[in-house]
Design a protein around this motif. Structure first.
Motif, PDB file in Angstrom:
ATOM      1  N   ALA A  98       0.836  -1.194   0.000  1.00  0.00           N
ATOM      2  CA  ALA A  98       0.000   0.000   0.000  1.00  0.00           C
ATOM      3  C   ALA A  98       0.875   1.249   0.000  1.00  0.00           C
ATOM      4  CB  ALA A  98      -0.910   0.010   1.223  1.00  0.00           C
ATOM      5  N   LYS A 113      -3.828   0.961  -2.531  1.00  0.00           N
ATOM      6  CA  LYS A 113      -3.131  -0.276  -2.913  1.00  0.00           C
ATOM      7  C   LYS A 113      -2.414  -0.054  -4.241  1.00  0.00           C
ATOM      8  CE  LYS A 113      -2.803  -5.004  -3.036  1.00  0.00           C
ATOM      9  NZ  LYS A 113      -2.302  -5.898  -1.997  1.00  0.00           N
ATOM     10  N   PHE A 116      -7.794  -3.486  -2.426  1.00  0.00           N
ATOM     11  CA  PHE A 116      -7.579  -4.435  -1.333  1.00  0.00           C
ATOM     12  C   PHE A 116      -8.596  -5.576  -1.442  1.00  0.00           C
ATOM     13  CE2 PHE A 116      -6.042  -0.363   0.378  1.00  0.00           C
ATOM     14  CZ  PHE A 116      -4.729  -0.725   0.682  1.00  0.00           C
TER      15      PHE A 116
END
Length: 381
Positions: free
Chosen positions: A42, A136, A147
């Motif tokens: 991330a 992400k 995600f």
């Protein structure tokens, strides 16, 4: 896990080992956040430890520079999505956090975030933190969250171990605080017993010498010699007690680690953000290290109790073979001359005495509404 199950398992193992190696609470928090961001690939990660007043006692971020973090401003409050994670102990996975009806905006300097994954960190039934990630690093079709459910499961595993690591770190710090308190209590008891007995004997002997001075000068002289001997013994007792009262952590951990630990405790205990940076400082003679620590403690006490500061920054830098300590706050400040005229010192006399006692100097810069900066320079060995 796009890297495959084997590499994913290795990454989880690495993250858990890193957490288990840390013993200080703030170091554990930083390790958790960095591990979570790397593990789930991330752009941003953060972890907040809630206080009892609707805010956060600690808030650690990863993926944001120090300059960005300072520009963002005060710590967030427990509202919106953060509140949902903390109060409802609920996982949040969103395609676009900005479109959620609970979203209440963020400061202008805050980085732009879209997809979001957050969950509470729980110790039994107690929520002790909120861990979340944003943005992400992967292709995301319009309206979808980068995600995945697999990411959510992985973060949940990490959060369970994070709770254990955080609880252990808190217990470690608490045990150290209790050990220090017990040691101080023991020393205080010994000091009272030893020195008070000597002073009591000294007073009785002095009274006897006074009564004998006219009628038996020779005996009075002997009593006065005894007074001198008792006074010397009392001075030795006090000197030994002072040496023993030198903070144990200084001998065990050194000045930089001791300052960092104490400042982390203050950062948790106060609403003001208290930070520490130590750069290139070598070990100093014991007298200098203790003087620096005591001045830092006094200056921090003033800043946190009297200045109404939002930020207090402590730095310890190498200068030649010695060191320079700075404590700067953004509080209400004061007029040093007015303080002296009013007979109030805010511990400044004590701090100057400590600095000069080890061959150092202390300067104070402050003005009403301008904050305060205290600088202490000490020579090396």
């Amino acid at each position: 896990m796009s890297q495959g199950p084997r590499s994913g398992l290795a990454a989880v193992s690495s993250a858990l080992l890193a957490m288990s190696r840390q013993m200080e609470v703030r170091d554990v928090l930083k390790t958790i956040v960095a591990s979570a961001r790397e593990l789930l690939d991330a752009q941003y990660a953060a972890l907040g430890v809630p206080d009892d007043h609707g805010g956060f006692a600690q808030f650690v971020v990863d993926g944001v520079s120090d300059r960005q973090w300072k520009a963002i401003g005060p710590l967030p409050r427990q509202h919106g999505i953060l509140a949902a994670m903390l109060q409802e102990a609920k996982v949040e996975r969103l395609a676009d956090v900005r479109k959620d009806p609970r979203f209440e905006g963020w400061p202008s300097a805050h980085p732009d975030m879209s997809d979001f994954l957050g969950l509470p960190i729980r110790d039994g039934d107690e929520v002790i933190g909120a861990l979340f990630l944003a943005n992400k690093n992967c292709p995301k079709p319009e309206g979808s969250c980068g995600f995945t459910e697999e990411d959510q499961e992985l973060l949940s595993i990490l959060a369970q171990h994070a709770a254990i690591a955080l609880t252990n770190a808190r217990l470690y710090e608490r045990s150290r605080e209790l050990t220090i308190a017990e040691e101080r209590s023991r020393l205080a008891h010994e000091l009272h017993d030893a020195v008070s007995q000597k002073l009591f004997s000294l007073r009785l002997t002095a009274q006897a010498a006074t009564a004998l001075i006219d009628r038996d000068p020779a005996r009075a002289k002997g009593e006065l010699h005894q007074v001198a001997a008792l006074a010397a013994e009392a001075a030795d007792e006090l000197r030994a007690a002072v040496v023993e009262l030198r903070p144990a952590a200084l001998d065990e951990d050194g000045l930089v680690a001791t300052l960092r630990t104490q400042i982390q405790v203050l950062d948790r205990a106060h609403t003001a953000r208290v930070t520490f940076a130590g750069r290139g400082v070598k070990a100093l003679p014991s007298a200098q290290e203790e003087a620096v620590l005591r001045v830092a403690q006094e200056a921090l006490h003033n800043a946190l109790r009297h200045s109404e500061a939002e930020h207090v920054d402590v730095t310890l830098d190498r200068r030649g073979s010695g060191a320079v300590l700075q404590i700067a706050d953004d509080g209400c400040g004061f007029d040093p001359k007015a303080i002296r005229r009013a007979g109030r010192h805010l511990g400044l006399v004590s701090m100057r005495d400590r600095a000069s006692g080890v061959g150092g100097t202390l300067t104070v810069e402050s003005a009403p509404g301008k904050g305060t900066m205290i600088e202490m320079e000490v020579p090396g060995g």
